[in-house]
Write an enzyme that holds these catalytic residues in place. Structure first.
Site, short mmCIF file in Angstrom:
data_model
loop_
_atom_site.label_atom_id
_atom_site.label_comp_id
_atom_site.label_asym_id
_atom_site.label_seq_id
_atom_site.Cartn_x
_atom_site.Cartn_y
_atom_site.Cartn_z
N SER A 14 0.83 -1.21 0.00
CA SER A 14 0.00 0.00 0.00
C SER A 14 0.86 1.26 0.00
O SER A 14 0.50 2.26 -0.63
CB SER A 14 -0.98 0.00 1.18
OG SER A 14 -0.31 0.13 2.41
N ASN A 15 1.99 1.22 0.68
CA ASN A 15 2.90 2.39 0.62
C ASN A 15 3.50 2.53 -0.77
O ASN A 15 3.67 3.65 -1.27
CB ASN A 15 4.00 2.27 1.68
CG ASN A 15 3.52 2.73 3.04
OD1 ASN A 15 3.38 3.92 3.29
ND2 ASN A 15 3.23 1.77 3.90
N ARG A 66 22.80 -14.07 3.20
CA ARG A 66 22.31 -12.72 2.91
C ARG A 66 23.14 -12.04 1.82
O ARG A 66 22.62 -11.31 0.99
CB ARG A 66 22.35 -11.86 4.18
CG ARG A 66 21.29 -12.23 5.17
CD ARG A 66 21.23 -11.21 6.30
NE ARG A 66 20.43 -11.71 7.40
CZ ARG A 66 19.09 -11.62 7.46
NH1 ARG A 66 18.42 -11.06 6.49
NH2 ARG A 66 18.45 -12.10 8.51
N ARG A 92 13.11 -7.79 4.99
CA ARG A 92 14.41 -8.45 5.10
C ARG A 92 15.40 -7.46 5.73
O ARG A 92 15.41 -6.28 5.35
CB ARG A 92 14.98 -8.86 3.73
CG ARG A 92 14.09 -9.76 2.91
CD ARG A 92 13.79 -11.08 3.56
NE ARG A 92 14.95 -11.93 3.81
CZ ARG A 92 14.93 -13.01 4.56
NH1 ARG A 92 13.82 -13.36 5.17
NH2 ARG A 92 16.01 -13.73 4.72
N LEU A 94 18.90 -5.92 5.88
CA LEU A 94 19.96 -5.76 4.88
C LEU A 94 21.32 -5.64 5.56
O LEU A 94 21.43 -5.05 6.64
CB LEU A 94 19.67 -4.52 4.03
CG LEU A 94 18.37 -4.63 3.22
CD1 LEU A 94 17.93 -3.26 2.71
CD2 LEU A 94 18.53 -5.61 2.05
N ASN A 108 13.32 4.40 4.24
CA ASN A 108 12.43 3.37 4.79
C ASN A 108 11.30 4.05 5.54
O ASN A 108 11.48 5.16 6.05
CB ASN A 108 13.21 2.47 5.76
CG ASN A 108 12.33 1.36 6.32
OD1 ASN A 108 11.54 0.74 5.60
ND2 ASN A 108 12.45 1.11 7.62
N HIS A 110 8.80 3.41 8.79
CA HIS A 110 8.70 2.57 9.99
C HIS A 110 7.47 3.01 10.78
O HIS A 110 7.28 4.22 10.99
CB HIS A 110 9.97 2.72 10.84
CG HIS A 110 9.95 1.86 12.06
ND1 HIS A 110 10.20 0.51 12.01
CD2 HIS A 110 9.64 2.14 13.35
CE1 HIS A 110 10.08 0.00 13.23
NE2 HIS A 110 9.74 0.96 14.05
C1 GRF Z 1 3.78 -0.55 6.84
O1 GRF Z 1 3.02 -0.43 8.00
C2 GRF Z 1 5.17 -0.03 7.06
O2 GRF Z 1 5.25 0.97 8.01
C3 GRF Z 1 5.90 -1.24 7.57
O3 GRF Z 1 5.32 -2.32 6.88
C4 GRF Z 1 4.00 -2.00 6.47
C5 GRF Z 1 3.92 -2.22 4.99
O4 GRF Z 1 2.62 -2.15 4.48
N1 GRF Z 1 7.31 -1.07 7.37
P1 GRF Z 1 2.41 -2.05 2.93
O5 GRF Z 1 3.04 -3.27 2.28
O6 GRF Z 1 3.01 -0.77 2.43
O7 GRF Z 1 0.92 -2.07 2.74
#
Ligand code: GRF
Length: 197
Positions: A14-15, A66, A92, A94, A108, A110
């Site tokens: 979704s992001n 890795r 994963r 890194l 990233n 978080h």
């Molecule tokens: C999000 O909540 C992000 O903060 C975390 O993993 C989730 C990923 O969700 N790192 P999506 O795959 O972007 O829907």
């Protein structure tokens, strides 16, 4: 010059969708590839539906090696010559070698207000601590997990009766606003942190 963006996912993406959809018009960046480490990552179809090339570098055949996994990942990325790498739910860890190679060019998201709640299960931990607010952070990736320079944060109030799932849903809505804002700034060469609301 338009920045070339690669997005790494493991799940629903979704992001990634929010990032891809934001890179249009006068945006200083364009998505060049979405890479998943799982062939069944639901985000792959969403990227393809948006006309973004997709790749899978499955980590499982590497059986914990890795460095070998990352060499394969890097080789696949090299085909698209990205300038910026966005981790978007990429599950994963890194190695320092890979991270160093992308230093200053890897972002990233978080799901906590870093430096609080690095690692996993952030919402359950925040609720257990009785936090009044939660949120999300976009940061540069450095070799220390979830500790790179903060590029943006969005705050979300905790509501009475919140469960980790309900809180996660409200935080995710803000992730989809924050991450595109930060990427746009970074692609334009501006690293001043974004603060929402
Ligand atoms: C999000 O909540 C992000 O903060 C975390 O993993 C989730 C990923 O969700 N790192 P999506 O795959 O972007 O829907």
């Amino acid at each position: 010059m338009t920045a070339r963006v690669a997005i790494l996912i493991s799940g629903s993406g979704s992001n990634m969708v929010a990032l891809v959809d934001s890179m249009a018009g006068d945006h200083p960046a364009r998505p060049v590839v979405v890479v998943a480490n799982r062939p069944d990552a639901a985000g792959l179809d969403k990227a393809a539906a948006r006309g973004v090339p997709t790749e899978v570098v499955d980590h499982r055949p590497f059986r914990g090696d890795r460095a070998a996994f990352e060499a394969a990942l890097q080789a696949r990325l090299d085909d698209y010559a990205p300038d910026i790498l966005c981790l978007a739910g990429f599950m994963r860890v890194l190695t320092g070698d890979f991270v160093s190679r992308w230093r200053g060019r890897m972002l990233n998201i978080h799901p906590s207000l870093l430096p609080k709640y690095r690692g996993l299960d952030t919402h359950a931990r925040a609720l257990a601590e009785g936090e009044a607010e939660a949120g999300c952070t976009v940061h540069e990736v450095t070799p220390e997990l979830d500790q790179g320079p903060i590029l943006g944060q969005a705050r979300v109030p905790v509501r009475p009766g919140d469960t980790p799932e309900r809180l996660a849903a409200r935080v995710q809505a803000q992730e989809h606003v924050l991450y595109p804002m930060v990427l746009r700034r970074v692609a334009a060469g501006d690293r001043r942190p974004v603060h929402l609301p």
